[in-house]
Design an enzyme around this catalytic site. Structure first.
Site, PDB file in Angstrom:
ATOM      1  N   PHE A   1      -1.115   7.238   1.506  1.00 49.53           N
ATOM      2  CA  PHE A   1      -0.616   8.121   2.710  1.00 49.53           C
ATOM      3  C   PHE A   1       0.393   7.506   3.666  1.00 49.53           C
ATOM      4  O   PHE A   1       1.342   7.699   3.907  1.00 49.53           O
ATOM      5  CB  PHE A   1      -1.754   8.865   2.942  1.00 49.53           C
ATOM      6  CG  PHE A   1      -2.265   9.934   2.107  1.00 49.53           C
ATOM      7  CD1 PHE A   1      -1.649  11.120   1.866  1.00 49.53           C
ATOM      8  CD2 PHE A   1      -3.804   9.487   1.559  1.00 49.53           C
ATOM      9  CE1 PHE A   1      -2.164  11.890   1.240  1.00 49.53           C
ATOM     10  CE2 PHE A   1      -4.136  10.750   0.929  1.00 49.53           C
ATOM     11  CZ  PHE A   1      -3.359  11.838   0.485  1.00 49.53           C
ATOM     12  N   THR A   2      -0.388   6.406   4.392  1.00 45.11           N
ATOM     13  CA  THR A   2       0.326   5.875   5.435  1.00 45.11           C
ATOM     14  C   THR A   2       1.520   4.916   5.051  1.00 45.11           C
ATOM     15  O   THR A   2       2.777   5.006   5.655  1.00 45.11           O
ATOM     16  CB  THR A   2      -0.664   4.956   6.219  1.00 45.11           C
ATOM     17  OG1 THR A   2      -1.104   3.956   5.418  1.00 45.11           O
ATOM     18  CG2 THR A   2      -1.703   5.538   6.972  1.00 45.11           C
TER      19      THR A   2
ATOM     20  N   ASP B   1       2.278  -1.569  -4.477  1.00 45.72           N
ATOM     21  CA  ASP B   1       0.866  -1.117  -4.666  1.00 45.72           C
ATOM     22  C   ASP B   1       0.208  -2.172  -5.739  1.00 45.72           C
ATOM     23  O   ASP B   1       0.948  -2.703  -6.239  1.00 45.72           O
ATOM     24  CB  ASP B   1       0.832   0.316  -4.917  1.00 45.72           C
ATOM     25  CG  ASP B   1      -0.608   0.841  -4.385  1.00 45.72           C
ATOM     26  OD1 ASP B   1      -1.761   0.453  -4.840  1.00 45.72           O
ATOM     27  OD2 ASP B   1      -0.748   1.481  -3.083  1.00 45.72           O
TER      28      ASP B   1
ATOM     29  N   ASN C   1      -7.787  -0.830   8.556  1.00 45.23           N
ATOM     30  CA  ASN C   1      -8.776  -0.711   9.587  1.00 45.23           C
ATOM     31  C   ASN C   1      -9.907  -1.690   8.829  1.00 45.23           C
ATOM     32  O   ASN C   1     -10.031  -1.796   7.541  1.00 45.23           O
ATOM     33  CB  ASN C   1      -9.214   0.670   9.605  1.00 45.23           C
ATOM     34  CG  ASN C   1      -8.635   1.395  10.466  1.00 45.23           C
ATOM     35  OD1 ASN C   1      -8.486   0.795  11.523  1.00 45.23           O
ATOM     36  ND2 ASN C   1      -8.395   2.698  10.372  1.00 45.23           N
TER      37      ASN C   1
ATOM     38  N   HIS D   1      -9.515  -0.856  18.340  1.00 45.21           N
ATOM     39  CA  HIS D   1      -9.054   0.534  17.647  1.00 45.21           C
ATOM     40  C   HIS D   1     -10.192   1.090  17.126  1.00 45.21           C
ATOM     41  O   HIS D   1     -10.735   1.384  15.893  1.00 45.21           O
ATOM     42  CB  HIS D   1      -8.164   0.423  16.432  1.00 45.21           C
ATOM     43  CG  HIS D   1      -7.647   1.576  15.970  1.00 45.21           C
ATOM     44  ND1 HIS D   1      -7.122   2.658  16.759  1.00 45.21           N
ATOM     45  CD2 HIS D   1      -7.550   2.154  14.751  1.00 45.21           C
ATOM     46  CE1 HIS D   1      -6.697   3.805  16.053  1.00 45.21           C
ATOM     47  NE2 HIS D   1      -7.101   3.453  14.754  1.00 45.21           N
TER      48      HIS D   1
ATOM     49  N   ARG E   1     -14.746   3.270  10.826  1.00 47.90           N
ATOM     50  CA  ARG E   1     -13.784   2.123  10.473  1.00 47.90           C
ATOM     51  C   ARG E   1     -14.525   1.040  10.003  1.00 47.90           C
ATOM     52  O   ARG E   1     -13.904   0.514   9.181  1.00 47.90           O
ATOM     53  CB  ARG E   1     -12.807   2.201  11.369  1.00 47.90           C
ATOM     54  CG  ARG E   1     -11.739   3.252  11.950  1.00 47.90           C
ATOM     55  CD  ARG E   1     -10.918   2.845  13.136  1.00 47.90           C
ATOM     56  NE  ARG E   1     -10.008   4.044  13.522  1.00 47.90           N
ATOM     57  CZ  ARG E   1     -10.358   4.922  14.606  1.00 47.90           C
ATOM     58  NH1 ARG E   1     -11.542   4.539  15.317  1.00 47.90           N
ATOM     59  NH2 ARG E   1      -9.602   5.829  15.006  1.00 47.90           N
TER      60      ARG E   1
ATOM     61  N   ARG F   1     -11.415   5.671   5.535  1.00 50.17           N
ATOM     62  CA  ARG F   1     -12.481   6.103   5.537  1.00 50.17           C
ATOM     63  C   ARG F   1     -12.533   7.807   5.194  1.00 50.17           C
ATOM     64  O   ARG F   1     -11.580   8.425   5.340  1.00 50.17           O
ATOM     65  CB  ARG F   1     -13.331   5.804   7.096  1.00 50.17           C
ATOM     66  CG  ARG F   1     -12.621   6.709   8.152  1.00 50.17           C
ATOM     67  CD  ARG F   1     -13.318   6.688   9.580  1.00 50.17           C
ATOM     68  NE  ARG F   1     -12.354   6.622  10.578  1.00 50.17           N
ATOM     69  CZ  ARG F   1     -12.861   7.057  11.883  1.00 50.17           C
ATOM     70  NH1 ARG F   1     -14.078   7.317  12.153  1.00 50.17           N
ATOM     71  NH2 ARG F   1     -11.979   7.224  12.994  1.00 50.17           N
TER      72      ARG F   1
ATOM     73  N   GLY G   1       0.854  -1.359   0.093  1.00 50.35           N
ATOM     74  CA  GLY G   1       0.014  -0.080  -0.111  1.00 50.35           C
ATOM     75  C   GLY G   1       0.852   1.140   0.128  1.00 50.35           C
ATOM     76  O   GLY G   1       1.690   1.475   0.956  1.00 50.35           O
ATOM     77  N   ALA G   2       0.826   1.952  -1.151  1.00 47.16           N
ATOM     78  CA  ALA G   2       1.836   3.029  -1.118  1.00 47.16           C
ATOM     79  C   ALA G   2       0.983   4.421  -0.980  1.00 47.16           C
ATOM     80  O   ALA G   2       1.391   5.364  -1.915  1.00 47.16           O
ATOM     81  CB  ALA G   2       2.653   2.841  -2.534  1.00 47.16           C
TER      82      ALA G   2
HETATM   83  N1  LIG Z   1      -4.656   1.217  12.677  1.00 42.31           N
HETATM   84  C1  LIG Z   1      -4.676   2.239  12.499  1.00 42.31           C
HETATM   85  O1  LIG Z   1      -4.297   2.901  13.457  1.00 42.31           O
HETATM   86  C2  LIG Z   1      -4.789   3.039  11.108  1.00 42.31           C
HETATM   87  C3  LIG Z   1      -5.084   2.388  10.070  1.00 42.31           C
HETATM   88  N2  LIG Z   1      -5.374   3.167   8.991  1.00 42.31           N
HETATM   89  C4  LIG Z   1      -5.981   2.687   7.954  1.00 42.31           C
HETATM   90  O2  LIG Z   1      -4.971   2.226   6.873  1.00 42.31           O
HETATM   91  C5  LIG Z   1      -5.503   1.746   5.611  1.00 42.31           C
HETATM   92  C6  LIG Z   1      -4.639   2.696   4.727  1.00 42.31           C
HETATM   93  O3  LIG Z   1      -4.845   4.170   4.783  1.00 42.31           O
HETATM   94  P1  LIG Z   1      -4.073   5.235   3.730  1.00 42.31           P
HETATM   95  O4  LIG Z   1      -2.841   4.948   3.617  1.00 42.31           O
HETATM   96  O5  LIG Z   1      -4.514   6.536   4.436  1.00 42.31           O
HETATM   97  O6  LIG Z   1      -5.049   5.034   2.629  1.00 42.31           O
HETATM   98  P2  LIG Z   1      -4.734   5.499   1.012  1.00 42.31           P
HETATM   99  O7  LIG Z   1      -5.929   5.333   0.223  1.00 42.31           O
HETATM  100  O8  LIG Z   1      -3.683   6.575   1.043  1.00 42.31           O
HETATM  101  O9  LIG Z   1      -3.572   4.243   0.731  1.00 42.31           O
HETATM  102  C7  LIG Z   1      -4.011   2.947   0.537  1.00 42.31           C
HETATM  103  C8  LIG Z   1      -3.283   2.222  -0.784  1.00 42.31           C
HETATM  104  O10 LIG Z   1      -3.520   0.854  -0.756  1.00 42.31           O
HETATM  105  C9  LIG Z   1      -3.853   0.515  -2.060  1.00 42.31           C
HETATM  106  N3  LIG Z   1      -4.196  -0.883  -2.279  1.00 42.31           N
HETATM  107  C10 LIG Z   1      -5.509  -1.064  -2.504  1.00 42.31           C
HETATM  108  N4  LIG Z   1      -5.672  -2.364  -2.699  1.00 42.31           N
HETATM  109  C11 LIG Z   1      -4.460  -2.938  -2.814  1.00 42.31           C
HETATM  110  C12 LIG Z   1      -3.863  -4.095  -3.168  1.00 42.31           C
HETATM  111  N5  LIG Z   1      -4.730  -5.105  -3.306  1.00 42.31           N
HETATM  112  N6  LIG Z   1      -2.436  -4.405  -2.990  1.00 42.31           N
HETATM  113  C13 LIG Z   1      -1.906  -3.314  -2.654  1.00 42.31           C
HETATM  114  N7  LIG Z   1      -2.091  -1.967  -2.496  1.00 42.31           N
HETATM  115  C14 LIG Z   1      -3.577  -1.795  -2.441  1.00 42.31           C
HETATM  116  C15 LIG Z   1      -4.283   1.832  -2.653  1.00 42.31           C
HETATM  117  O11 LIG Z   1      -3.948   1.623  -4.243  1.00 42.31           O
HETATM  118  C16 LIG Z   1      -3.718   2.956  -2.290  1.00 42.31           C
HETATM  119  O12 LIG Z   1      -2.409   3.335  -2.676  1.00 42.31           O
HETATM  120  C17 LIG Z   1      -6.657   2.473   5.586  1.00 42.31           C
HETATM  121  O13 LIG Z   1      -7.746   1.206   5.973  1.00 42.31           O
HETATM  122  C18 LIG Z   1      -6.966   3.290   7.074  1.00 42.31           C
HETATM  123  O14 LIG Z   1      -8.209   3.289   7.679  1.00 42.31           O
HETATM  124  C19 LIG Z   1      -4.932   4.327   8.785  1.00 42.31           C
HETATM  125  C20 LIG Z   1      -4.485   5.070   9.897  1.00 42.31           C
HETATM  126  C21 LIG Z   1      -4.455   4.346  11.227  1.00 42.31           C
HETATM  127  O1  LIG Z   2      -9.642   7.055  11.772  1.00 38.50           O
HETATM  128  C1  LIG Z   2      -9.109   6.765  10.955  1.00 38.50           C
HETATM  129  O2  LIG Z   2      -9.865   5.816   9.990  1.00 38.50           O
HETATM  130  C2  LIG Z   2      -7.686   6.124  10.650  1.00 38.50           C
HETATM  131  C3  LIG Z   2      -7.424   5.798  11.926  1.00 38.50           C
HETATM  132  O3  LIG Z   2      -7.467   4.470  12.431  1.00 38.50           O
HETATM  133  C4  LIG Z   2      -6.874   6.534  13.133  1.00 38.50           C
HETATM  134  O4  LIG Z   2      -6.290   7.634  12.629  1.00 38.50           O
HETATM  135  O5  LIG Z   2      -6.750   6.487  14.170  1.00 38.50           O
END
Ligand SMILES: NC(=O)C1=CN([C@@H]2O[C@H](COP(=O)(O)OP(=O)(O)OC[C@H]3O[C@@H](n4cnc5c(N)ncnc54)[C@H](O)[C@@H]3O)[C@@H](O)[C@H]2O)C=CC1
Ligand SMILES: O=C([O-])CC(=O)C(=O)O
Length: 313
Positions: A15-16, A36, A125, A180, A93, A87, A12-13
């Site tokens: 934001f995170t 990605d 998430n 979470h 989430r 989200r 996953g490339a």
């Molecule tokens: N557990 C936690 O504390 C947190 C969880 N998250 C979760 O992390 C996840 C990613 O968040 P972001 O990076 O902000 O989202 P994002 O949308 O910026 O990046 C997600 C990436 O995953 C890629 N992707 C989708 N399907 C794929 C696959 N089959 N194989 C490889 N790559 C794939 C997308 O093309 C995209 O580049 C979300 O589900 C978010 O809710 C985010 C922040 C904190």
């Molecule tokens: O809130 C979200 O969807 C992303 C996340 O898990 C966090 O920032 O804690």
């Protein structure tokens, strides 16, 4: 025998994922592979090349490549999964569960195929249910599949407490337990400022407000960003976990761990304090909980189980 360079793959490339790749490289924890989907091959390679070109300035020798081919992840020591959808305002989430569960299964199959010995850290998430999905799909031992939530949730709590007391964030410690989600359990009784219990420094009402802000911390950022969720603090949290494993630091940090009777729960991934070191989750630490703390944790577990019941069979 020559010492082998460490390899960290970030799936996953977005934001995170991209931010984590950069932070991991900046700390020179090893070489980084950012992966990605094929449709994102160009942007993924572009991000990785841009990061690589920062290394002479930063003075670090991490190699960073971008790819849509899992062959590039072969023999990774640690794989971080951030793939999936995030989200938007108005969503919880838990609304991400079915889409992301399918992505977790597909990604895990590829990860395991090329790195059968790796440690996997899951961010996607809803994190507790997604970590469970990766665990089941991987067939790995429970200590090798670890979810991220507690480092981030605790970091938010520590930030708000440090602001309240005008003290260094470094001197604030705390633990956030549970799923979470909005009913996670920040444990005031186990939280200190320079060793002094928070209850001696902050009024009960103000502490309750800070607990509430921590619980909704992810949503606060989602509301402000408008088109995505937090990524700097999540990436910093993942980087701390990667470092704890690769350097065998034996950090005492909350992670999403598989429970088999600890805290009275079975067959669930949940946020609990753990020792994170060279063999992944080396121990789940069981804190003594008061009745109201246990009740709050039970409520959080119920929420996680509700999400788990929506997982595709
Ligand atoms: N557990 C936690 O504390 C947190 C969880 N998250 C979760 O992390 C996840 C990613 O968040 P972001 O990076 O902000 O989202 P994002 O949308 O910026 O990046 C997600 C990436 O995953 C890629 N992707 C989708 N399907 C794929 C696959 N089959 N194989 C490889 N790559 C794939 C997308 O093309 C995209 O580049 C979300 O589900 C978010 O809710 C985010 C922040 C904190
Ligand atoms: O809130 C979200 O969807 C992303 C996340 O898990 C966090 O920032 O804690």
């Amino acid at each position: 025998m020559a010492i082998k360079r460490r390899k960290i793959s970030v799936i996953g490339a977005g934001f995170t994922g991209a931010t984590t790749a950069m932070m991991v490289a900046q700390k020179e924890l090893g070489d980084v592979v950012l992966v990605d989907i094929p449709q994102m091959d160009g942007p993924t390679k572009g991000k990785a090349l841009d990061m690589l070109e920062s290394t002479p300035v930063l003075g670090v020798d991490s190699r960073i490549i971008g790819s849509s081919d899992y062959e590039s992840t072969r023999d990774s020591d640690v794989v971080v999964i951030t793939a999936g959808i995030a989200r938007k305002p108005g969503m919880s989430r838990d609304d991400l569960v079915s889409t992301n569960a399918k992505i977790m299964k597909a990604v895990t199959r590829e990860v395991v195929k090329y790195s059968p010995e790796c440690y996997i850290i899951v961010l996607t998430n809803p994190a507790d249910a997604m970590t469970y999905t990766v665990y089941k799909e991987s067939g790995f031992e429970k200590n090798r599949v670890i979810g991220q939530s507690g480092v981030l949730d605790t970091a938010r709590f520590r930030t708000f407490i440090a602001e309240e007391l005008s003290l260094s964030v470094e001197d604030i410690t705390g633990f956030v337990l549970g799923g979470h989600g909005d009913d996670m359990v920040p444990l005031i009784r186990y939280s200190f400022a320079g060793g002094v219990p928070l209850t001696k420094l902050i009024s009960e009402q103000r502490l309750e407000e800070i607990v509430e802000r921590t619980r909704k911390g992810g949503g606060e950022i989602v509301g402000l960003l408008g088109n995505g969720s937090a990524y700097y603090a999540p990436a910093a949290s993942l980087t701390q976990m990667v470092e704890a494993i690769l350097k065998d630091k034996k950090r005492v940090i909350p992670t999403i761990a598989y429970l088999e009777g600890e805290y009275g729960y079975e067959d669930i991934y949940l946020g609990v304090p753990t020792i994170l070191g060279g063999d992944g989750i080396e121990k789940v630490i069981e804190l003594d909980l008061l009745e109201d703390e246990k009740e709050a944790l039970d409520k959080s577990v119920e929420s996680v189980r509700t999400v788990m019941s929506a997982l595709p069979k």
